[in-house]
Design an enzyme around this catalytic site. Sequence first.
Site, short mmCIF file in Angstrom:
data_model
loop_
_atom_site.label_atom_id
_atom_site.label_comp_id
_atom_site.label_asym_id
_atom_site.label_seq_id
_atom_site.Cartn_x
_atom_site.Cartn_y
_atom_site.Cartn_z
N THR A 153 -6.52 -8.39 2.60
CA THR A 153 -5.17 -8.55 3.16
C THR A 153 -5.01 -10.00 3.59
OG1 THR A 153 -5.13 -6.25 3.94
CG2 THR A 153 -3.55 -7.78 4.93
N LYS A 175 1.58 -4.09 1.61
CA LYS A 175 0.45 -3.79 2.49
C LYS A 175 0.75 -4.19 3.93
CE LYS A 175 -3.54 -2.86 4.22
NZ LYS A 175 -4.78 -3.59 3.95
#
Length: 303
Positions: free
Chosen positions: A95, A170
Amino acid sequence: MIGFIGLGVMGGPMCRNMAVKHPGEVIAFDMNADAYALLEGTGARRAATVAEVAQRADVVFLSLPGGPQVEQVCLGPDGLAAGPRRPAVIVDLSTTTVASARAVARQLAERGVVFADAPVARTREAAQRGELSIMAGADQALYARIEPLLRYIGSDVTRCGEVGCGQVVKLINNALVFENTVALAEMMVLGERAGVQPAVLLDAVSKGSGDSFVLRNHGRKAMLPREFPEKSFPPEYALKDLGYVLELASQTGLAAHVVELAQRYYAATASGGWAGRYFPSVIEIIDRGDGPAASGQQGPAHG
């Protein structure tokens, strides 16, 4: 050959699944020698350096702490794109910020390497089972190439758009989880103080429109028993992701006030004795009145 760099809490199980399911060879690298123990019995090869992965692998997957590490591994002087032999494809499962993903993709393209962002969601247990949710940012041709490999580690794989769009989805996913966790924690404390046992509250709400993934997982498994182990997802990680969301919000002209409030709650959690512990420990901060509202940072005290 598949390469895999980063054998941490999520990367280790993902690499193991790839090593078990891929018919070809898998070569893995991590700076921590102990991390390779999870790959025993799979036939995965251990690389001595990132450069060795670059020399041997055609497609390399990354599972790293954040954008700076991804940039270093991809573009640094000893990185995947530094030597004469480079992988054809790099897929980042980490991420990062959206801007970072897109910048890395541009710089790799200049060196003849294509890049996709494919951050993963769900738990370590889901990673072990190969049942992650994966949000990919890639053009159609690249996605068609990497999707079968992503299926080794994910039961749900979604192409979200061009490079960077995986990170967009995300980050939004994580922000919703963190916000929902704060809201649920606050209501669990309220219900208990008003005479409803937390277990009864969760059972009843789970049968109505207030049900959620957070209630069934973070609520039942962590906040109800008040168990917040170390080596899970701590408030510091939540703060990193929320910072990424606020950066994206600023870049797109959105005033993300709910994200800002969640950020203050997790900052209070990290500084209030729960650093390094599972992030639903935010309920402890709310229960003792130490949240940002109580400190005067957000309206009248109600935390």
